[in-house]
Design an enzyme around this catalytic site. Structure first.
Site, PDB file in Angstrom:
ATOM      1  N   CYS A 128       3.830   2.638  36.996  1.00  0.00           N
ATOM      2  CA  CYS A 128       4.050   3.927  36.343  1.00  0.00           C
ATOM      3  C   CYS A 128       5.425   4.475  36.698  1.00  0.00           C
ATOM      4  CB  CYS A 128       2.977   4.923  36.771  1.00  0.00           C
ATOM      5  SG  CYS A 128       1.278   4.334  36.540  1.00  0.00           S
ATOM      6  N   ALA A 134      11.752  11.155  30.675  1.00  0.00           N
ATOM      7  CA  ALA A 134      12.543  10.222  31.483  1.00  0.00           C
ATOM      8  C   ALA A 134      12.062   8.803  31.231  1.00  0.00           C
ATOM      9  CB  ALA A 134      12.425  10.560  32.970  1.00  0.00           C
ATOM     10  N   TRP A 162       3.592   5.733  28.828  1.00  0.00           N
ATOM     11  CA  TRP A 162       3.831   4.333  28.448  1.00  0.00           C
ATOM     12  C   TRP A 162       3.428   3.355  29.551  1.00  0.00           C
ATOM     13  CZ3 TRP A 162       4.098   5.377  23.738  1.00  0.00           C
ATOM     14  CH2 TRP A 162       4.946   6.355  23.212  1.00  0.00           C
ATOM     15  N   THR A 164       1.315   0.506  30.978  1.00  0.00           N
ATOM     16  CA  THR A 164       0.382  -0.572  30.671  1.00  0.00           C
ATOM     17  C   THR A 164      -0.751  -0.533  31.692  1.00  0.00           C
ATOM     18  OG1 THR A 164       2.139  -1.968  29.754  1.00  0.00           O
ATOM     19  CG2 THR A 164       0.116  -3.075  30.453  1.00  0.00           C
ATOM     20  N   ARG A 267      13.273  -8.437  33.958  1.00  0.00           N
ATOM     21  CA  ARG A 267      13.904  -8.543  32.644  1.00  0.00           C
ATOM     22  C   ARG A 267      13.929  -9.970  32.091  1.00  0.00           C
ATOM     23  NH1 ARG A 267      18.151  -3.680  33.751  1.00  0.00           N
ATOM     24  NH2 ARG A 267      16.900  -2.070  32.750  1.00  0.00           N
ATOM     25  N   GLN A 361       9.682 -13.287   5.615  1.00  0.00           N
ATOM     26  CA  GLN A 361      10.434 -13.532   4.386  1.00  0.00           C
ATOM     27  C   GLN A 361      10.153 -14.921   3.828  1.00  0.00           C
ATOM     28  OE1 GLN A 361      12.120 -11.003   3.200  1.00  0.00           O
ATOM     29  NE2 GLN A 361      12.819 -12.013   1.335  1.00  0.00           N
ATOM     30  N   GLY A 365       4.926 -12.973   0.073  1.00  0.00           N
ATOM     31  CA  GLY A 365       3.803 -12.035   0.038  1.00  0.00           C
ATOM     32  C   GLY A 365       2.744 -12.373   1.060  1.00  0.00           C
ATOM     33  N   GLU A 388      10.927  -1.681  29.128  1.00  0.00           N
ATOM     34  CA  GLU A 388      11.694  -2.163  30.281  1.00  0.00           C
ATOM     35  C   GLU A 388      13.194  -2.180  30.005  1.00  0.00           C
ATOM     36  OE1 GLU A 388      10.142  -5.103  32.923  1.00  0.00           O
ATOM     37  OE2 GLU A 388       8.281  -5.213  31.783  1.00  0.00           O
ATOM     38  N   THR A 390      15.689  -0.420  26.743  1.00  0.00           N
ATOM     39  CA  THR A 390      15.975  -0.693  25.336  1.00  0.00           C
ATOM     40  C   THR A 390      17.184  -1.618  25.206  1.00  0.00           C
ATOM     41  OG1 THR A 390      17.478   1.185  25.132  1.00  0.00           O
ATOM     42  CG2 THR A 390      15.122   1.603  24.709  1.00  0.00           C
TER      43      THR A 390
END
Length: 408
Positions: A128, A134, A162, A164, A267, A361, A365, A388, A390
């Site tokens: 957390c 923030a 946010w 998890t 990361r 693409q 469809g 983690e 942007t």
């Protein structure tokens, strides 16, 4: 020090194939159901625990792989299966990394086993850090921890978002401000066990993607935890804060805070998750292009489709190599002098968004419907450029690292 290699050894290949089999046989068949339900897939996590994938031992083996490839290899295969379910399986790992990065040996031995439980009693953990005001700007964190010396307890107040497994976790690792004057250098991490008075789940978020992973607010209202729940201990914290105050006076080098240390370590692993999702979408698109016929021939014979697939595969391989390099550097103590960890996360995340969009693409469809998995993969991929750190934050970290500018 292990030499950097792009060739997995026999043991790693065996683990990779085992994980791939679990992803193909257990995760993928359940993916659409749990995406629709938007609930934690406890039966799948329990199956992962039964075979040894969801366990402290398994992640420790991968974490301490001297080549650095254990964790990214595992992440890629599991997220190839499905991002939402895989995040439910590996989400505990971020909290575990927080304890490994900042905790004492006693704290590591006490709390990490409680994060996983066992096959008969599966448990989860939550890290957390983010707050309503923030997210990437950790210096704006407001959750406060105040030491009650008479009782040797920390009193924590604030709201996290946010998270998890937030609110449903057996163990919460909470980052809080202990010295507001030091900004991000005045942070510390605390263990908050489930059932602690004042700890509650706030809003559970209904998300665009990774719907099988539980994401929620965590509210801390006069939460009291014993001094032993401060990761690293009071003496180490006091020494670190003293150094930070002295350097602040002198305008000296920056000190890495607890939340940033955890994110830096994870990361490349997030990059590997993105590679797994991108690879999954690419494989669906490739198979479709080989079998779908238009104007009397498979659509892969059309240059427009073939070139897209060529670009998709090239980007995926490039992303994997960046992730592997950063993972090897981290395990072998090589400093990220050019922010190689952020590079890997940035490129892999953007690749996942682009490749999953190209897959839709190519399927036309059909790709836009839930009858095919690329629609779900595209929704899932959007998160990699957000959580983690942007993509914009990764670029900022890279730019400031190259310029030699402090990263606050």
């Amino acid at each position: 020090m292990a030499e950097f290699t792009m060739e997995l050894n026999d043991e790693q290949k065996e683990v990779r194939d085992w994980l791939h089999g679990f992803a193909a046989d257990v995760i993928r068949p359940a993916a659409a159901e749990w995406d629709e339900r938007e609930e934690t897939p406890w039966p799948v996590i329990q199956e992962a625990a039964k075979v040894g994938i969801y366990s402290l031992d398994f992640y420790a083996q991968q974490y301490f792989d001297p080549t650095g490839l254990g964790i990214p290899m595992a992440m890629e295969e599991l997220f190839w299966g499905d991002a939402g379910i895989a995040l439910s399986i590996v989400g505990t790992g971020l909290a575990a990394v927080g304890v490994l990065a900042n905790g004492t040996e006693e704290q590591i031995g006490t709390w990490i086993p409680q994060m996983y439980g066992d096959a008969n009693d599966v448990k989860v953990a939550a890290f957390c850090s983010s707050e309503p005001d923030a997210g990437s700007d950790v210096a704006s964190m407001r959750t406060r921890a105040v030491y009650d010396e008479a009782k040797d307890e920390w009193v924590i107040n604030g709201t996290k978002t946010w998270a998890t497994n937030g609110g449903i976790a057996n163990v919460h690792v909470v980052v809080a401000v202990v010295d507001p004057e030091l900004g991000s250098k005045g942070h510390a991490s605390f263990i908050v066990p489930a059932g602690t008075p004042g700890l509650a789940q706030g809003q559970k978020f209904k998300k665009h993607g990774i719907r099988a992973s539980h994401t929620a607010e965590v509210v801390l209202d006069n939460v009291r935890v014993p001094g032993s729940c401060l990761l690293g201990g009071k003496e180490k914290l006091d020494e670190r804060l003293a150094r930070a105050r002295e350097r602040a006076k002198q305008g000296g080098e920056r000190v890495k805070n607890a939340a940033m240390a955890t994110f830096e370590a994870s990361r490349p692993a997030v990059g590997a998750m993105a590679v797994g999702t991108a690879r999954a979408a690419y494989e669906v698109a490739l198979d479709y292009a080989k079998t779908r016929e238009q104007f009397g021939r498979p659509i892969i014979d059309n240059q427009g489709v073939a070139f897209q697939l060529a670009d998709m595969r090239t980007s995926i391989d490039a992303a994997r190599l960046l992730v592997w390099r950063a993972s090897w550097m981290a395990v072998n103590g090589k400093p990220f002098t050019a922010a190689e960890g952020s590079m890997s996360k940035l490129f892999a995340s953007e690749t996942a968004k682009q490749v999953t969009g190209q897959a839709i693409q190519i399927l036309g469809g059909n790709g836009y419907t839930r009858e095919y998995p690329v629609e779900r993969m595209h929704r899932d991929a959007a998160i990699y450029t957000i959580f983690e750190g942007t993509s914009e934050i990764q670029r900022l970290v890279i730019a400031r690292t190259l310029a030699g500018t402090p990263i606050r």
